[in-house]
Design a protein around this motif. Structure first.
Motif, PDB file in Angstrom:
ATOM      1  N   LEU A   7     -68.130 -72.387  33.690  1.00  0.00           N
ATOM      2  CA  LEU A   7     -69.232 -71.436  33.783  1.00  0.00           C
ATOM      3  C   LEU A   7     -70.560 -72.172  33.718  1.00  0.00           C
ATOM      4  CD1 LEU A   7     -67.956 -68.590  31.415  1.00  0.00           C
ATOM      5  CD2 LEU A   7     -68.095 -68.516  33.908  1.00  0.00           C
ATOM      6  N   PRO A   8     -71.553 -71.771  34.535  1.00  0.00           N
ATOM      7  CA  PRO A   8     -72.851 -72.454  34.537  1.00  0.00           C
ATOM      8  C   PRO A   8     -73.490 -72.466  33.157  1.00  0.00           C
ATOM      9  CG  PRO A   8     -72.684 -70.955  36.407  1.00  0.00           C
ATOM     10  CD  PRO A   8     -71.487 -70.692  35.542  1.00  0.00           C
ATOM     11  N   GLY A   9     -73.975 -73.630  32.756  1.00  0.00           N
ATOM     12  CA  GLY A   9     -74.692 -73.762  31.506  1.00  0.00           C
ATOM     13  C   GLY A   9     -73.833 -74.079  30.297  1.00  0.00           C
ATOM     14  N   VAL A  10     -72.525 -73.853  30.368  1.00  0.00           N
ATOM     15  CA  VAL A  10     -71.673 -74.055  29.196  1.00  0.00           C
ATOM     16  C   VAL A  10     -71.615 -75.537  28.809  1.00  0.00           C
ATOM     17  CG1 VAL A  10     -69.307 -73.928  28.315  1.00  0.00           C
ATOM     18  CG2 VAL A  10     -70.285 -71.977  29.556  1.00  0.00           C
ATOM     19  N   ALA A  11     -71.308 -76.400  29.765  1.00  0.00           N
ATOM     20  CA  ALA A  11     -71.185 -77.827  29.461  1.00  0.00           C
ATOM     21  C   ALA A  11     -72.490 -78.449  28.965  1.00  0.00           C
ATOM     22  CB  ALA A  11     -70.644 -78.579  30.673  1.00  0.00           C
ATOM     23  N   PRO A  12     -73.641 -78.236  29.646  1.00  0.00           N
ATOM     24  CA  PRO A  12     -74.887 -78.846  29.151  1.00  0.00           C
ATOM     25  C   PRO A  12     -75.234 -78.437  27.722  1.00  0.00           C
ATOM     26  CG  PRO A  12     -75.197 -78.043  31.389  1.00  0.00           C
ATOM     27  CD  PRO A  12     -73.871 -77.540  30.936  1.00  0.00           C
ATOM     28  N   PHE A  13     -75.118 -77.158  27.426  1.00  0.00           N
ATOM     29  CA  PHE A  13     -75.447 -76.714  26.081  1.00  0.00           C
ATOM     30  C   PHE A  13     -74.409 -77.164  25.063  1.00  0.00           C
ATOM     31  CE2 PHE A  13     -78.485 -73.732  27.992  1.00  0.00           C
ATOM     32  CZ  PHE A  13     -79.535 -73.869  27.091  1.00  0.00           C
TER      33      PHE A  13
ATOM     34  N   ASP B 199     -75.099 -65.341  25.441  1.00  0.00           N
ATOM     35  CA  ASP B 199     -75.544 -65.200  26.835  1.00  0.00           C
ATOM     36  C   ASP B 199     -74.497 -65.757  27.793  1.00  0.00           C
ATOM     37  OD1 ASP B 199     -77.866 -64.087  25.974  1.00  0.00           O
ATOM     38  OD2 ASP B 199     -79.136 -65.818  26.396  1.00  0.00           O
ATOM     39  N   LEU B 200     -74.032 -66.957  27.499  1.00  0.00           N
ATOM     40  CA  LEU B 200     -73.078 -67.608  28.391  1.00  0.00           C
ATOM     41  C   LEU B 200     -71.727 -66.917  28.381  1.00  0.00           C
ATOM     42  CD1 LEU B 200     -73.899 -71.332  27.526  1.00  0.00           C
ATOM     43  CD2 LEU B 200     -74.569 -70.082  29.566  1.00  0.00           C
ATOM     44  N   GLY B 201     -71.364 -66.348  27.237  1.00  0.00           N
ATOM     45  CA  GLY B 201     -70.071 -65.670  27.124  1.00  0.00           C
ATOM     46  C   GLY B 201     -70.032 -64.304  27.763  1.00  0.00           C
TER      47      GLY B 201
ATOM     48  N   THR C 210     -67.892 -69.305  23.007  1.00  0.00           N
ATOM     49  CA  THR C 210     -68.474 -69.667  21.719  1.00  0.00           C
ATOM     50  C   THR C 210     -67.710 -70.822  21.086  1.00  0.00           C
ATOM     51  OG1 THR C 210     -69.206 -67.391  21.341  1.00  0.00           O
ATOM     52  CG2 THR C 210     -69.049 -68.817  19.418  1.00  0.00           C
ATOM     53  N   ALA C 211     -66.385 -70.782  21.170  1.00  0.00           N
ATOM     54  CA  ALA C 211     -65.561 -71.839  20.588  1.00  0.00           C
ATOM     55  C   ALA C 211     -65.774 -73.164  21.305  1.00  0.00           C
ATOM     56  CB  ALA C 211     -64.088 -71.445  20.648  1.00  0.00           C
ATOM     57  N   ILE C 212     -65.930 -73.124  22.623  1.00  0.00           N
ATOM     58  CA  ILE C 212     -66.168 -74.350  23.388  1.00  0.00           C
ATOM     59  C   ILE C 212     -67.483 -74.987  22.971  1.00  0.00           C
ATOM     60  CG2 ILE C 212     -66.788 -75.210  25.682  1.00  0.00           C
ATOM     61  CD1 ILE C 212     -64.662 -73.371  26.835  1.00  0.00           C
ATOM     62  N   ILE C 213     -68.531 -74.173  22.898  1.00  0.00           N
ATOM     63  CA  ILE C 213     -69.852 -74.705  22.564  1.00  0.00           C
ATOM     64  C   ILE C 213     -69.889 -75.224  21.135  1.00  0.00           C
ATOM     65  CG2 ILE C 213     -72.275 -74.068  22.217  1.00  0.00           C
ATOM     66  CD1 ILE C 213     -72.071 -72.245  24.612  1.00  0.00           C
ATOM     67  N   ASP C 214     -69.443 -74.404  20.177  1.00  0.00           N
ATOM     68  CA  ASP C 214     -69.509 -74.837  18.783  1.00  0.00           C
ATOM     69  C   ASP C 214     -68.433 -75.864  18.467  1.00  0.00           C
ATOM     70  OD1 ASP C 214     -71.133 -74.322  16.426  1.00  0.00           O
ATOM     71  OD2 ASP C 214     -69.259 -73.721  15.482  1.00  0.00           O
ATOM     72  N   GLY C 215     -67.303 -75.798  19.166  1.00  0.00           N
ATOM     73  CA  GLY C 215     -66.264 -76.802  18.949  1.00  0.00           C
ATOM     74  C   GLY C 215     -66.722 -78.175  19.380  1.00  0.00           C
ATOM     75  N   THR C 216     -67.388 -78.245  20.538  1.00  0.00           N
ATOM     76  CA  THR C 216     -67.945 -79.519  20.998  1.00  0.00           C
ATOM     77  C   THR C 216     -69.016 -79.998  20.036  1.00  0.00           C
ATOM     78  OG1 THR C 216     -67.523 -78.876  23.292  1.00  0.00           O
ATOM     79  CG2 THR C 216     -69.045 -80.706  22.934  1.00  0.00           C
ATOM     80  N   GLY C 217     -69.865 -79.057  19.578  1.00  0.00           N
ATOM     81  CA  GLY C 217     -70.870 -79.427  18.599  1.00  0.00           C
ATOM     82  C   GLY C 217     -70.257 -79.936  17.315  1.00  0.00           C
ATOM     83  N   SER C 218     -69.117 -79.383  16.940  1.00  0.00           N
ATOM     84  CA  SER C 218     -68.474 -79.780  15.692  1.00  0.00           C
ATOM     85  C   SER C 218     -67.883 -81.182  15.765  1.00  0.00           C
ATOM     86  CB  SER C 218     -67.380 -78.770  15.329  1.00  0.00           C
ATOM     87  OG  SER C 218     -67.959 -77.505  15.074  1.00  0.00           O
ATOM     88  N   VAL C 219     -67.586 -81.650  16.971  1.00  0.00           N
ATOM     89  CA  VAL C 219     -67.173 -83.049  17.109  1.00  0.00           C
ATOM     90  C   VAL C 219     -68.322 -83.959  16.697  1.00  0.00           C
ATOM     91  CG1 VAL C 219     -66.373 -84.828  18.704  1.00  0.00           C
ATOM     92  CG2 VAL C 219     -65.534 -82.489  18.936  1.00  0.00           C
ATOM     93  N   GLY C 220     -69.538 -83.601  17.160  1.00  0.00           N
ATOM     94  CA  GLY C 220     -70.716 -84.348  16.729  1.00  0.00           C
ATOM     95  C   GLY C 220     -70.963 -84.197  15.246  1.00  0.00           C
TER      96      GLY C 220
END
Length: 506
Positions: free
Chosen positions: A294-300, A419-421, A437-447
């Motif tokens: 989905l547009p915007g999911v990966a960058p954010f 918004d993205l979801g 939401t899980a993709i965005i926060d899950g990726t953030g949680s790796v950081g």
């Protein structure tokens, strides 16, 4: 696959809580309050490890010539390494569990899933504290408890965002979620105050009390939380926001795709004509890889990777840093250092609200995030350079740093994720919300897992190196949003209407 939901027991037991006795606005407010308390309690239970670090860690001679003896196996020469690895164990499990939690959350009753997650988190937090009374000094015990606790904690975020997204349309979503997202900082503050307050009675209490708090709030969620407005007979709020025919004469060019990335983040109402059969909202869960595309999911998501790295480094190491850095020539006590660290989270509350409000006014989520990120760089430099001069300087500079660091973190994990979801490309498929939401926060949680670990190792070389790492991470976070921000600015300067509104006029 459709998710099955059951009405909360208290709503069946007390008919006066159901329509027509209670309005949609009443239940929207109750959902905000219940989910706010739920995730605040999650974060309160995450705070104890940072508060007790200075008690568990390597020895430090205090002003009274007494010593912090520490707690094996964290009090040796490599104690900060072990503490960093403990953070890594929790946050790695949390980030991995996040991906699965969102996928599962789209398919089962979110109320039950969230309540189970809170129960498990509370029990595991208490088990960590029991290591004090049971005189446990085995690293594998603490690591094992943190891993399992991280898995249970990962259930919380996708669930609460999905529930709130179900009850609110996109209008003013940035402001609503900016205020609501202060639960993170409020939970940190409550956790810090509780853990610091009972620390003098033994560090085990710093875990047990927040653990019991999570369990109690989990009972509130189980009894009272309505998952969807449809469950109570209400219409979906802002349904028109997420229904749109994405094809215009069968062609979508590159310029329109770029415009869409900006448009899907701005949070405006959309009145769109839909094709035959497109008006019915689907509850079928979206695929994991499909959500990534989905547009915007990966960058954010990758922006949040670095943004959360910075935020969680402060979350887990700020009390330790304050304890080991003299303020006006004086080393503060464990309790004072823990309480003082709440200033960072108080700034984070205002930062999340301001970021949401500004992004609604500008209709530009990426531009707002970049502005906060870039301003946080001089804020961190000033805090490191002058924060130790006096208590006043420390408080003011810490507050500003918290405001700027947590602003984009709160915005991305709430309004942007919602918004993205619920964007137009998935034709009103609200069940995608927990997955996105899980993709965005899950990726953030790796950081988030990487930041505290690096801080534990790098801090042995000096705290200047830690702050340098944080500044580099902030610049990396900014890079991932440049393309979307450029599109947002281009649209504003050209005076063009947004992509999804332009489709409505055709």
């Amino acid at each position: 696959m459709e998710s099955k939901t059951q009405l909360a027991p208290a709503l069946n037991f007390f008919p006066t809580l159901k329509p027509p006795n209670r309005t949609l606005a009443f239940h929207q407010f109750s959902v905000l309050i219940i989910t706010f308390l739920a995730y605040a309690s999650f974060h309160a239970s995450r705070k104890p490890p940072s508060i007790v670090k200075s008690v568990l860690g390597p020895q430090l001679q205090s002003n009274s010539s007494s010593f912090d003896t520490g707690w094996a196996p964290f009090n040796g020469p490599e104690g900060t390494h072990r503490l960093g690895e403990l953070d890594l164990a929790f946050l790695s499990a949390y980030s991995i569990g996040m991906y699965f939690a969102g996928h599962v959350g789209d398919r089962i009753d979110l109320r039950l899933f969230l309540a189970y997650g809170m129960l498990g988190s509370g029990v595991l937090t208490c088990l960590f504290g029991l290591g004090y009374w049971c005189n446990v000094h085995m690293l594998w015990y603490f690591v094992g408890v943190q891993v399992v606790c991280g898995l249970f904690q990962s259930i919380g975020w996708p669930c609460v965002v999905a529930v709130v997204g179900n009850w609110f349309g996109k209008t003013k979503r940035g402001l609503i979620m900016g205020v609501w997202s202060s639960h993170t900082s409020v939970g940190n503050i409550v956790g810090s105050v509780i853990a610091s307050g009972v620390l003098e009675y033994g560090w085990g209490w710093s875990f047990v009390v927040p653990g019991v708090l999570v369990i109690l709030v989990g009972g509130l969620v189980f009894l009272f939380l309505p998952v969807r407005p449809e469950d109570l007979g209400f219409e979906v709020p802002g349904k028109e926001d997420v229904e749109m025919n994405v094809e215009v004469n069968g062609v979508v060019n590159v310029e329109k795709v770029e415009s869409e990335e900006a448009g899907l983040l701005r949070g405006e109402n959309v009145d769109a004509d839909v094709g035959a059969g497109a008006g019915a909202e689907t509850l079928t869960a979206i695929g994991f890889l499909e959500a990534w595309r989905l547009p915007g999911v990966a960058p954010f998501a990758f922006c949040l990777f670095f943004s959360k790295l910075v935020s969680y480094t402060f979350l887990y190491w700020l009390p330790f840093y304050i304890r080991h850095t003299a303020v006006a020539g004086v080393h503060l006590s464990h309790k004072t250092a823990g309480n003082l660290s709440t200033i960072f989270d108080i700034g984070g509350v205002l930062g999340g609200i301001l970021a949401g409000l500004i992004s609604d006014m500008l209709e530009a989520r990426a531009v707002t995030s970049i502005a906060f990120l870039l301003l946080s760089v001089p804020a961190l430099v000033l805090y490191r350079s002058y924060g130790s001069l006096s208590m006043f300087a420390n408080v003011v500079l810490m507050f500003i740093a918290g405001l700027l660091v947590n602003g984009p973190y709160a915005l991305i994990t709430t309004a942007v994720a919602a918004d993205l979801g619920t964007q137009t490309l998935i034709r009103g498929n609200s069940r995608a919300l927990a997955t996105v939401t899980a993709i965005i926060d899950g990726t953030g949680s790796v950081g988030a897992a990487l930041g505290p670990l690096l801080a534990g190792y790098i801090s042995t070389r000096g705290w200047n190196s830690v702050f340098l790492m944080l500044i580099v991470a902030i610049f990396c976070a900014t890079l991932f949003l440049i393309r979307i921000a450029r599109t947002e600015i281009k649209e504003k300067l050209s005076g063009k209407i947004w992509f999804w509104r332009s489709i409505d006029t055709q």
